[in-house]
Design a protein around this motif. Structure first.
Motif, PDB file in Angstrom:
ATOM      1  N   MET A   1       0.910  -1.273  -0.246  1.00  0.00           N
ATOM      2  CA  MET A   1       0.403   0.469   0.332  1.00  0.00           C
ATOM      3  C   MET A   1       0.680   1.407  -0.275  1.00  0.00           C
ATOM      4  SD  MET A   1      -2.795  -1.308   2.186  1.00  0.00           S
ATOM      5  CE  MET A   1      -4.390  -0.760   1.587  1.00  0.00           C
ATOM      6  N   GLY A   2       2.126   1.076   0.004  1.00  0.00           N
ATOM      7  CA  GLY A   2       2.963   2.088  -0.290  1.00  0.00           C
ATOM      8  C   GLY A   2       3.369   2.952   1.334  1.00  0.00           C
ATOM      9  N   TYR A   3       2.917   2.635   2.545  1.00  0.00           N
ATOM     10  CA  TYR A   3       2.778   3.160   3.776  1.00  0.00           C
ATOM     11  C   TYR A   3       3.775   3.309   3.995  1.00  0.00           C
ATOM     12  CZ  TYR A   3      -2.098   2.712   3.853  1.00  0.00           C
ATOM     13  OH  TYR A   3      -3.843   2.770   3.943  1.00  0.00           O
ATOM     14  N   GLY A   4       5.371   2.131   3.883  1.00  0.00           N
ATOM     15  CA  GLY A   4       6.580   2.481   4.007  1.00  0.00           C
ATOM     16  C   GLY A   4       7.596   3.326   4.508  1.00  0.00           C
ATOM     17  N   LYS A   5       7.166   3.236   3.117  1.00  0.00           N
ATOM     18  CA  LYS A   5       7.386   4.634   1.498  1.00  0.00           C
ATOM     19  C   LYS A   5       7.014   5.978   2.240  1.00  0.00           C
ATOM     20  CE  LYS A   5       9.799   5.493  -3.062  1.00  0.00           C
ATOM     21  NZ  LYS A   5       9.323   7.142  -2.451  1.00  0.00           N
ATOM     22  N   LEU A   6       6.180   5.730   2.332  1.00  0.00           N
ATOM     23  CA  LEU A   6       5.419   7.501   2.872  1.00  0.00           C
ATOM     24  C   LEU A   6       6.107   7.640   4.237  1.00  0.00           C
ATOM     25  CD1 LEU A   6       1.870   6.623   1.434  1.00  0.00           C
ATOM     26  CD2 LEU A   6       3.181   8.629   1.079  1.00  0.00           C
ATOM     27  N   LEU A   7       6.487   6.565   4.715  1.00  0.00           N
ATOM     28  CA  LEU A   7       6.962   7.043   6.418  1.00  0.00           C
ATOM     29  C   LEU A   7       8.858   7.722   6.277  1.00  0.00           C
ATOM     30  CD1 LEU A   7       5.460   4.316   8.152  1.00  0.00           C
ATOM     31  CD2 LEU A   7       5.305   7.059   8.691  1.00  0.00           C
ATOM     32  N   LEU A   8       9.294   6.430   4.632  1.00  0.00           N
ATOM     33  CA  LEU A   8      10.361   7.143   5.233  1.00  0.00           C
ATOM     34  C   LEU A   8      10.867   7.841   4.341  1.00  0.00           C
ATOM     35  CD1 LEU A   8      13.043   5.565   5.218  1.00  0.00           C
ATOM     36  CD2 LEU A   8      12.233   5.021   2.789  1.00  0.00           C
ATOM     37  N   ASP A   9       9.795   8.126   3.327  1.00  0.00           N
ATOM     38  CA  ASP A   9      10.657   9.571   2.665  1.00  0.00           C
ATOM     39  C   ASP A   9       9.990  11.180   3.337  1.00  0.00           C
ATOM     40  OD1 ASP A   9      11.312   8.678   1.007  1.00  0.00           O
ATOM     41  OD2 ASP A   9       9.267   8.788  -0.432  1.00  0.00           O
ATOM     42  N   TYR A  10       8.898  11.109   3.750  1.00  0.00           N
ATOM     43  CA  TYR A  10       8.640  12.481   5.371  1.00  0.00           C
ATOM     44  C   TYR A  10       9.705  12.252   6.456  1.00  0.00           C
ATOM     45  CZ  TYR A  10       6.230  14.423   9.228  1.00  0.00           C
ATOM     46  OH  TYR A  10       5.987  15.189  10.037  1.00  0.00           O
ATOM     47  N   SER A  11      10.427  11.272   6.742  1.00  0.00           N
ATOM     48  CA  SER A  11      11.302  11.428   7.772  1.00  0.00           C
ATOM     49  C   SER A  11      12.383  11.364   7.035  1.00  0.00           C
ATOM     50  CB  SER A  11      11.540   9.264   8.667  1.00  0.00           C
ATOM     51  OG  SER A  11      10.707   9.328   9.322  1.00  0.00           O
ATOM     52  N   LEU A  12      12.545  11.314   6.219  1.00  0.00           N
ATOM     53  CA  LEU A  12      13.984  11.673   5.177  1.00  0.00           C
ATOM     54  C   LEU A  12      14.158  13.411   4.811  1.00  0.00           C
ATOM     55  CD1 LEU A  12      14.965   9.025   2.880  1.00  0.00           C
ATOM     56  CD2 LEU A  12      16.177   9.131   4.697  1.00  0.00           C
ATOM     57  N   GLU A  13      12.464  13.867   5.247  1.00  0.00           N
ATOM     58  CA  GLU A  13      12.675  14.991   4.570  1.00  0.00           C
ATOM     59  C   GLU A  13      12.944  15.541   6.548  1.00  0.00           C
ATOM     60  OE1 GLU A  13      11.924  18.805   3.429  1.00  0.00           O
ATOM     61  OE2 GLU A  13      12.207  17.084   1.890  1.00  0.00           O
ATOM     62  N   LYS A  14      12.332  15.625   7.536  1.00  0.00           N
ATOM     63  CA  LYS A  14      11.968  15.434   8.632  1.00  0.00           C
ATOM     64  C   LYS A  14      14.751  15.799   9.173  1.00  0.00           C
ATOM     65  CE  LYS A  14       8.436  16.601   9.575  1.00  0.00           C
ATOM     66  NZ  LYS A  14       8.130  18.297   9.448  1.00  0.00           N
ATOM     67  N   ALA A  15      14.633  14.262   8.403  1.00  0.00           N
ATOM     68  CA  ALA A  15      16.142  14.887   8.698  1.00  0.00           C
ATOM     69  C   ALA A  15      16.558  16.246   8.099  1.00  0.00           C
ATOM     70  CB  ALA A  15      16.462  13.886   8.517  1.00  0.00           C
ATOM     71  N   LYS A  16      16.421  16.518   6.703  1.00  0.00           N
ATOM     72  CA  LYS A  16      16.918  17.059   5.955  1.00  0.00           C
ATOM     73  C   LYS A  16      16.223  18.454   7.396  1.00  0.00           C
ATOM     74  CE  LYS A  16      17.233  18.885   1.669  1.00  0.00           C
ATOM     75  NZ  LYS A  16      16.811  18.515   0.276  1.00  0.00           N
ATOM     76  N   GLU A  17      15.503  18.721   7.154  1.00  0.00           N
ATOM     77  CA  GLU A  17      15.074  19.787   7.756  1.00  0.00           C
ATOM     78  C   GLU A  17      16.081  20.129   9.470  1.00  0.00           C
ATOM     79  OE1 GLU A  17      10.962  20.153   8.579  1.00  0.00           O
ATOM     80  OE2 GLU A  17       9.996  19.798   6.193  1.00  0.00           O
ATOM     81  N   LEU A  18      16.760  18.949  10.120  1.00  0.00           N
ATOM     82  CA  LEU A  18      17.327  19.282  11.016  1.00  0.00           C
ATOM     83  C   LEU A  18      18.479  19.341  11.132  1.00  0.00           C
ATOM     84  CD1 LEU A  18      14.996  16.278  13.003  1.00  0.00           C
ATOM     85  CD2 LEU A  18      15.044  18.624  13.312  1.00  0.00           C
ATOM     86  N   GLY A  19      18.720  19.941   9.740  1.00  0.00           N
ATOM     87  CA  GLY A  19      20.354  20.027   8.833  1.00  0.00           C
ATOM     88  C   GLY A  19      20.503  18.491   8.974  1.00  0.00           C
ATOM     89  N   PHE A  20      20.406  16.949   8.792  1.00  0.00           N
ATOM     90  CA  PHE A  20      21.446  16.403   9.243  1.00  0.00           C
ATOM     91  C   PHE A  20      21.600  16.323   7.372  1.00  0.00           C
ATOM     92  CE2 PHE A  20      19.179  15.169  12.193  1.00  0.00           C
ATOM     93  CZ  PHE A  20      20.079  14.486  13.389  1.00  0.00           C
ATOM     94  N   GLY A  21      23.083  15.690   7.323  1.00  0.00           N
ATOM     95  CA  GLY A  21      23.368  15.486   5.828  1.00  0.00           C
ATOM     96  C   GLY A  21      23.127  14.241   4.608  1.00  0.00           C
ATOM     97  N   ALA A  22      23.539  13.087   5.284  1.00  0.00           N
ATOM     98  CA  ALA A  22      23.188  12.243   4.793  1.00  0.00           C
ATOM     99  C   ALA A  22      23.398  11.247   5.812  1.00  0.00           C
ATOM    100  CB  ALA A  22      25.054  11.951   4.853  1.00  0.00           C
ATOM    101  N   VAL A  23      21.793  10.064   5.617  1.00  0.00           N
ATOM    102  CA  VAL A  23      21.450   8.805   6.320  1.00  0.00           C
ATOM    103  C   VAL A  23      22.768   7.787   6.023  1.00  0.00           C
ATOM    104  CG1 VAL A  23      19.696   7.814   6.889  1.00  0.00           C
ATOM    105  CG2 VAL A  23      19.299  10.009   7.075  1.00  0.00           C
ATOM    106  N   CYS A  24      22.732   7.078   6.953  1.00  0.00           N
ATOM    107  CA  CYS A  24      23.606   5.743   6.432  1.00  0.00           C
ATOM    108  C   CYS A  24      22.430   4.207   6.809  1.00  0.00           C
ATOM    109  CB  CYS A  24      24.802   5.303   6.628  1.00  0.00           C
ATOM    110  SG  CYS A  24      25.869   6.352   5.148  1.00  0.00           S
ATOM    111  N   PHE A  25      22.369   3.520   7.005  1.00  0.00           N
ATOM    112  CA  PHE A  25      22.462   2.472   7.251  1.00  0.00           C
ATOM    113  C   PHE A  25      22.194   0.956   6.189  1.00  0.00           C
ATOM    114  CE2 PHE A  25      17.790   4.322   5.610  1.00  0.00           C
ATOM    115  CZ  PHE A  25      17.653   2.928   5.334  1.00  0.00           C
TER     116      PHE A  25
END
Length: 112
Positions: free
Chosen positions: A1-25
């Motif tokens: 249903m795409g909920y996981g991707k929606l949550l991931l993309d939202y979280s990445l946008e919030k991380a960017k707003e908080l000043g994070f430059g990259a995410v690794c995992f």
């Protein structure tokens, strides 16, 4: 249903707003690649404990700020806080037993 991707993309946008430059995992490129993740080796970043050239296709990275990882190389080390203390893990297992049993299902659209 795409909920996981929606949550991931939202979280990445919030991380960017908080000043994070990259995410690794650690993850599966077939899922996380849809959100712009690439193999961390593309950026010259190795997973801790693996020799250079060893398969680390599970280790992914995404720049949130374009060019943030330019010139960055090295080995990623998992922060100590990510490791559970053995006594905490035992306590968690007991805590888990208080939840009702749920059967693990494989539904359409799941990678594995």
């Amino acid at each position: 249903m795409g909920y996981g991707k929606l949550l991931l993309d939202y979280s990445l946008e919030k991380a960017k707003e908080l000043g994070f430059g990259a995410v690794c995992f650690e993850g599966n490129i077939d899922f996380y690649g849809k959100s712009g993740f690439k193999f961390a080796s593309k950026y010259g970043i190795r997973y801790h404990g693996l020799p250079e050239g060893e398969d680390a296709s599970f280790f992914l990275c995404k720049e949130l700020i374009l060019g943030y990882l330019n010139g960055v190389t090295g080995e990623y080390s998992t922060p100590e806080g990510y490791f559970a203390v053995e006594k905490d893990a035992i306590g968690f297992k007991e805590y888990e037993k208080t939840f009702p049993f749920k059967e693990k299902l494989k539904l359409p659209g799941q990678l594995f």
